[in-house]
Motif scaffolding. Structure first.
Motif, PDB file in Angstrom:
ATOM      1  N   TYR A  43     -15.649 -75.528 -30.648  1.00 26.52           N
ATOM      2  CA  TYR A  43     -14.919 -75.703 -31.902  1.00 26.52           C
ATOM      3  C   TYR A  43     -15.317 -77.008 -32.574  1.00 26.52           C
ATOM      4  O   TYR A  43     -15.271 -78.080 -31.981  1.00 26.52           O
ATOM      5  N   GLN A  44     -15.741 -76.936 -33.823  1.00 27.98           N
ATOM      6  CA  GLN A  44     -16.083 -78.112 -34.609  1.00 27.98           C
ATOM      7  C   GLN A  44     -15.382 -78.007 -35.953  1.00 27.98           C
ATOM      8  O   GLN A  44     -15.447 -76.985 -36.614  1.00 27.98           O
ATOM      9  N   PRO A  45     -14.718 -79.064 -36.408  1.00 28.14           N
ATOM     10  CA  PRO A  45     -14.067 -79.015 -37.704  1.00 28.14           C
ATOM     11  C   PRO A  45     -15.070 -79.014 -38.848  1.00 28.14           C
ATOM     12  O   PRO A  45     -14.754 -78.610 -39.950  1.00 28.14           O
ATOM     13  N   ASP A  46     -16.295 -79.491 -38.588  1.00 27.74           N
ATOM     14  CA  ASP A  46     -17.323 -79.545 -39.617  1.00 27.74           C
ATOM     15  C   ASP A  46     -18.280 -78.385 -39.414  1.00 27.74           C
ATOM     16  O   ASP A  46     -19.036 -78.348 -38.442  1.00 27.74           O
ATOM     17  N   TYR A  47     -18.254 -77.394 -40.307  1.00 25.13           N
ATOM     18  CA  TYR A  47     -19.035 -76.184 -40.115  1.00 25.13           C
ATOM     19  C   TYR A  47     -20.529 -76.488 -40.026  1.00 25.13           C
ATOM     20  O   TYR A  47     -21.257 -75.849 -39.283  1.00 25.13           O
ATOM     21  N   ARG A  48     -21.007 -77.491 -40.786  1.00 28.47           N
ATOM     22  CA  ARG A  48     -22.428 -77.776 -40.780  1.00 28.47           C
ATOM     23  C   ARG A  48     -22.882 -78.234 -39.405  1.00 28.47           C
ATOM     24  O   ARG A  48     -23.951 -77.860 -38.931  1.00 28.47           O
ATOM     25  N   PHE A  55     -11.793 -62.227 -24.890  1.00 29.02           N
ATOM     26  CA  PHE A  55     -11.113 -63.141 -23.975  1.00 29.02           C
ATOM     27  C   PHE A  55     -10.145 -62.283 -23.160  1.00 29.02           C
ATOM     28  O   PHE A  55      -9.331 -61.545 -23.726  1.00 29.02           O
ATOM     29  N   LYS A  56     -10.201 -62.391 -21.844  1.00 25.65           N
ATOM     30  CA  LYS A  56      -9.405 -61.504 -20.984  1.00 25.65           C
ATOM     31  C   LYS A  56      -8.544 -62.315 -20.024  1.00 25.65           C
ATOM     32  O   LYS A  56      -8.976 -63.320 -19.468  1.00 25.65           O
ATOM     33  N   PRO A  97      -9.878 -59.481 -28.749  1.00 25.64           N
ATOM     34  CA  PRO A  97     -11.235 -59.379 -29.304  1.00 25.64           C
ATOM     35  C   PRO A  97     -11.673 -60.703 -29.912  1.00 25.64           C
ATOM     36  O   PRO A  97     -10.889 -61.389 -30.566  1.00 25.64           O
ATOM     37  N   LEU A  98     -12.940 -61.076 -29.696  1.00 27.37           N
ATOM     38  CA  LEU A  98     -13.480 -62.320 -30.247  1.00 27.37           C
ATOM     39  C   LEU A  98     -14.600 -62.050 -31.252  1.00 27.37           C
ATOM     40  O   LEU A  98     -15.433 -62.916 -31.505  1.00 27.37           O
ATOM     41  N   ASP A  99     -14.602 -60.865 -31.837  1.00 21.95           N
ATOM     42  CA  ASP A  99     -15.674 -60.513 -32.761  1.00 21.95           C
ATOM     43  C   ASP A  99     -15.396 -60.951 -34.192  1.00 21.95           C
ATOM     44  O   ASP A  99     -16.237 -60.774 -35.062  1.00 21.95           O
ATOM     45  N   GLY A 100     -14.210 -61.517 -34.464  1.00 19.32           N
ATOM     46  CA  GLY A 100     -13.886 -61.938 -35.821  1.00 19.32           C
ATOM     47  C   GLY A 100     -14.570 -63.248 -36.177  1.00 19.32           C
ATOM     48  O   GLY A 100     -15.350 -63.812 -35.399  1.00 19.32           O
ATOM     49  N   PHE A 130     -12.511 -69.813 -31.988  1.00 23.21           N
ATOM     50  CA  PHE A 130     -11.710 -69.682 -30.770  1.00 23.21           C
ATOM     51  C   PHE A 130     -11.762 -70.982 -29.973  1.00 23.21           C
ATOM     52  O   PHE A 130     -12.833 -71.523 -29.702  1.00 23.21           O
ATOM     53  N   ASP A 131     -10.591 -71.479 -29.614  1.00 21.49           N
ATOM     54  CA  ASP A 131     -10.474 -72.712 -28.837  1.00 21.49           C
ATOM     55  C   ASP A 131     -10.804 -72.423 -27.375  1.00 21.49           C
ATOM     56  O   ASP A 131     -10.102 -71.684 -26.694  1.00 21.49           O
ATOM     57  N   LEU A 132     -11.868 -73.030 -26.870  1.00 26.56           N
ATOM     58  CA  LEU A 132     -12.286 -72.779 -25.500  1.00 26.56           C
ATOM     59  C   LEU A 132     -11.301 -73.330 -24.472  1.00 26.56           C
ATOM     60  O   LEU A 132     -11.375 -72.998 -23.299  1.00 26.56           O
ATOM     61  N   GLN A 133     -10.379 -74.156 -24.909  1.00 24.20           N
ATOM     62  CA  GLN A 133      -9.325 -74.653 -24.028  1.00 24.20           C
ATOM     63  C   GLN A 133      -8.124 -73.709 -23.991  1.00 24.20           C
ATOM     64  O   GLN A 133      -7.119 -74.020 -23.344  1.00 24.20           O
TER      65      GLN A 133
END
Length: 546
Positions: free
Chosen positions: A288-293, A469-470, A485-488, A492-495
Motif C-alpha cells: 500500500y502506497q498513498p502516492d500512486y506514482r 484473501f482467505k 475477492p481481490l480483483d477490484g 488491500f492492506d497487507l496487514q
C-alpha cells in the motif's frame, strides 16, 4: 459531601484473595462503592482448574463481595456461564457485583455519574453487537456520551489515543491499545477521573480541557493487575464529591490536554521501504502506497528471484534459525515480529504465530507446477495445518477434555505476488464459539470499504480462481472459511489479517511486525520451543525415522 471510592485493576479470576483484601479495607475506610477496571475473570484460553473452581465459588455465593462493586468489560470474553447469569439478572452477577457492560452510563445511589466503554476496539461500524461481547465500535463510544455533562468517572478498557503525549511519567510495559474514539469520549465528557487497566501502573499528570475558565481537569490512571509479580499498584482509593464544578485553580503539575492536538499519522502499512514480505504481511511487493506514482514504479520492478526471496531456502540470507519443520514440499517457521507473545498463550511456551511456506517459489497455488507437485503441496499445507491444530488442542486441553484454544489461518493469493504462504495464529476458543473472529473480519472489511466476504462453498470456489484473501477459522467443534475477492481496484492492506486479530486479542499495538522486534537469541529460543512442542505432531519427523 465527599465519598470514598476504590478502583481495582484486572482481577483475572483471583476472587477469594482480592475480595478478602477488599473487605478488610472496606471495614476501615467505608467505601461508597468499588470499580474493577480490568478483566474480572481469568483468560478462558489459559484458565486453570483453580480458576474454574474460583468462578464456581463466586457464582454459588461462597465468596462474599463486601460492598457494591461494578466491574468493567475487559478485552477478554466473559465465560459463557457468566454471560448467561448477566442476561438473566439484568447485569447482576451475584449480590453486590454488577457489570458495567460494553457501553454504559449509570448514576450511583450516591449521585456519581459513571460512563464505561468495554472490550477491544472493533472499528467504526454500526452493527448490532451483543450486550456483553468483549468489543466495542466507535459508534458505541460516541453514543454512550451523548447529552451527558458533569461526568465523574469514565472507565475504558482501551486508553485514549495520545494520552502519554506531553507528560513526563513513563510507562514501563508494552504499550496498551489506544484509540481515537476513546480520546474523543474523554474530551467530550471531561470526566474528573478516567480509569483503565494495563500490565503496569500508569498515572499521567492531570490535564485541563479547552474551554472558558474555570477549566475541567481530568486525571488518567491505569492500574496493574491484582497480584502482579512486579508489585505494581493495583488499587487506587480516593475521595470525591459528585457533580461538582471545575476547580478554580489548576492542580500542581497540570498540563494542557494531550487529546485535542491534531496529528497526522500514517498507517502502519504505509512504510515506503516495507519490502521484507517474508514475515507476516503479504506475499507481494505492491504494498500500500498513498502516492500512486510511487506504487506504479514499484510494480515495474522485476519480482524477486528465488535467491532474493526471503521465503526461499536457496536465499543466502534466509533466517534458518527460525525454521521449525521441513516437509517434502512445505516448511514451517516461527514469524518474525510475531503478533502474539509468549505471554499471550502461556501454555504453549512460545508466541504461537507460525508461517506455512511452500518450498516452490510461486505467488499462488494455481501457479505451482507440475500438476502432481501442486496437489502434493496443497495436501502437505493442509496436513501441517491439521498438525498445528492438534498441537493446540492437546496443549490447551482443560480438565473437561476440551481445548481452550482455536486457530485462524489466513492467506493472500494473487498473481502479482511473490511467494505464497499461510499464516497461523491461535485464538481463545470462546472467540470462535461466539462468532467474534468472523464478526471481526467482517467488520474491519466494512470499515475499510472492502468487498464483502463470501462464505458459500460454490461462491468461494469461483473467487479462488482469481486473486483472493482467505480466512479459515477452526476449533474442535467448528470450521469456517470465508473468502474476499481481490480483483477490484481497491488497495488491500497487507496487514489486514494481523490488524483484525490484533484488535480481537488486545494486541493492536503489535499490528506491524517492525514494532515487535526480537533478538536472534529470542527468535532462536522460540523456534526451539516450537520444535519441541510440535515434535509429537510433526509427520516429517516420522517419515525420517521410518
Amino acid at each position: 459531601m465527599s465519598s470514598k471510592i476504590v478502583v481495582i485493576g484486572a482481577v483475572n479470576g483471583k476472587f477469594s484473595d482480592m475480595f478478602a483484601k477488599l473487605a478488610t479495607l472496606h471495614a476501615k475506610q467505608n467505601f461508597a462503592f468499588a470499580i474493577i477496571a480490568g478483566d474480572l475473570c481469568a483468560n478462558a484460553s489459559t484458565a486453570t482448574d483453580t480458576d474454574s473452581e474460583e468462578l464456581a465459588k463466586l457464582l454459588r455465593g461462597d465468596i462474599t463481595v463486601p460492598l457494591s462493586t461494578y466491574f468493567a468489560l475487559g478485552a477478554q470474553s466473559l465465560p459463557i456461564e457468566v454471560v448467561d447469569i448477566l442476561e438473566k439478572n439484568e447485569g447482576e452477577l451475584c449480590p453486590n457485583l454488577s457489570v458495567l457492560g460494553r457501553r454504559a452510563s449509570i448514576k450511583t445511589s450516591d449521585g456519581f455519574r459513571i460512563v464505561a466503554v468495554g472490550g477491544a476496539h472493533a472499528g467504526s461500524g454500526d452493527q448490532v453487537v451483543p450486550q456483553y461481547a468483549a468489543y466495542y465500535t466507535d459508534s458505541d463510544a460516541q453514543a454512550v456520551g451523548n447529552g451527558l455533562t458533569n461526568v465523574d468517572i469514565v472507565v475504558t478498557s482501551d486508553w485514549p489515543a495520545h494520552i502519554r503525549d506531553g507528560g513526563k511519567t513513563q510507562y514501563t510495559a508494552a504499550s496498551p491499545a489506544e484509540t481515537e474514539s476513546i480520546a474523543e469520549l474523554c474530551t467530550s465528557l471531561k470526566p474528573r477521573y478516567h480509569f483503565s487497566a494495563s500490565e503496569a501502573f500508569y498515572e499521567r499528570e492531570p490535564f485541563f480541557h479547552n474551554g472558558p475558565t474555570p477549566r475541567s481537569v481530568t486525571r488518567f490512571i491505569s492500574l496493574a493487575p491484582y497480584g502482579n509479580t512486579a508489585k505494581q499498584k493495583w488499587i487506587y482509593a480516593f475521595s470525591l464529591e459528585p457533580s461538582t464544578d471545575a476547580p478554580q485553580n489548576l492542580p500542581l503539575g497540570c498540563t494542557a490536554s494531550p487529546l485535542t492536538a491534531t496529528k497526522k499519522r500514517k498507517l502502519e502499512s504505509q512504510d515506503a521501504d516495507f519490502n521484507t514480505f517474508r514475515y507476516a504481511n503479504g506475499n507481494g511487493t505492491d504494498h500500500y502506497q498513498p502516492d500512486y506514482r510511487r506504487q506504479k514504479r514499484s510494480r515495474n520492478n522485476p519480482p524477486p528471484t528465488p535467491n532474493q526471496c526471503y521465503f526461499c531456502l536457496s536465499n543466502p540470507t534466509c533466517e534458518k534459525h527460525m525454521i521449525g519443520s521441513i516437509g517434502s514440499d512445505v516448511y514451517l517457521t516461527t514469524a518474525k515480529g510475531p503478533l502474539s507473545t509468549r505471554q499471550t498463550f502461556p501454555d504453549l511456551g512460545f508466541p504461537g504465530h507460525i508461517l506455512l511456506i511452500p518450498v516452490q517459489h510461486q505467488p499462488t497455488i494455481s501457479a505451482m507446477t507440475p500438476a502432481e507437485t501442486k496437489q502434493s503441496i496443497v495436501t502437505e499445507m493442509q496436513q501441517y495445518r491439521t498438525a498445528l491444530q492438534s498441537m493446540l488442542a492437546e496443549k490447551s486441553k482443560g480438565e473437561d477434555g476440551l481445548a481452550r484454544l482455536g486457530a485462524v489461518t489466513w492467506e493472500i493469493s494473487r498473481n502479482s505476488g511473490v511467494h505464497l504462504h499461510w499464516q497461523f495464529l491461535p485464538v481463545p476458543v470462546d472467540m470462535v464459539r461466539r462468532g467474534l473472529v468472523e464478526a471481526g473480519f467482517d467488520q474491519e472489511a466494512a470499515n475499510l470499504d472492502y468487498p464483502n466476504f463470501v462464505k458459500g462453498f460454490k461462491e468461494m470456489e469461483e473467487i479462488e480462481e482469481g486473486n483472493f484473501f482467505k480466512v479459515t477459522i477452526w476449533s474442535e467443534a467448528l470450521r469456517k472459511e470465508m473468502v474476499m475477492p481481490l480483483d477490484g481496484d481497491f488497495r488491500f492492506d497487507l496487514q489486514f489479517g494481523r490488524r483484525v486479530l490484533g484488535k480481537l486479542l488486545g494486541l493492536e499495538q503489535r499490528t506491524h511486525w517492525k514494532d515487535c522486534g526480537q533478538t536472534v537469541e529470542e527468535e532462536t529460543a522460540d523456534a526451539e520451543v516450537f520444535k519441541e512442542v510440535f515434535k509429537k505432531f510433526d509427520f516429517g519427523l516420522e517419515e525420517e525415522e521410518s
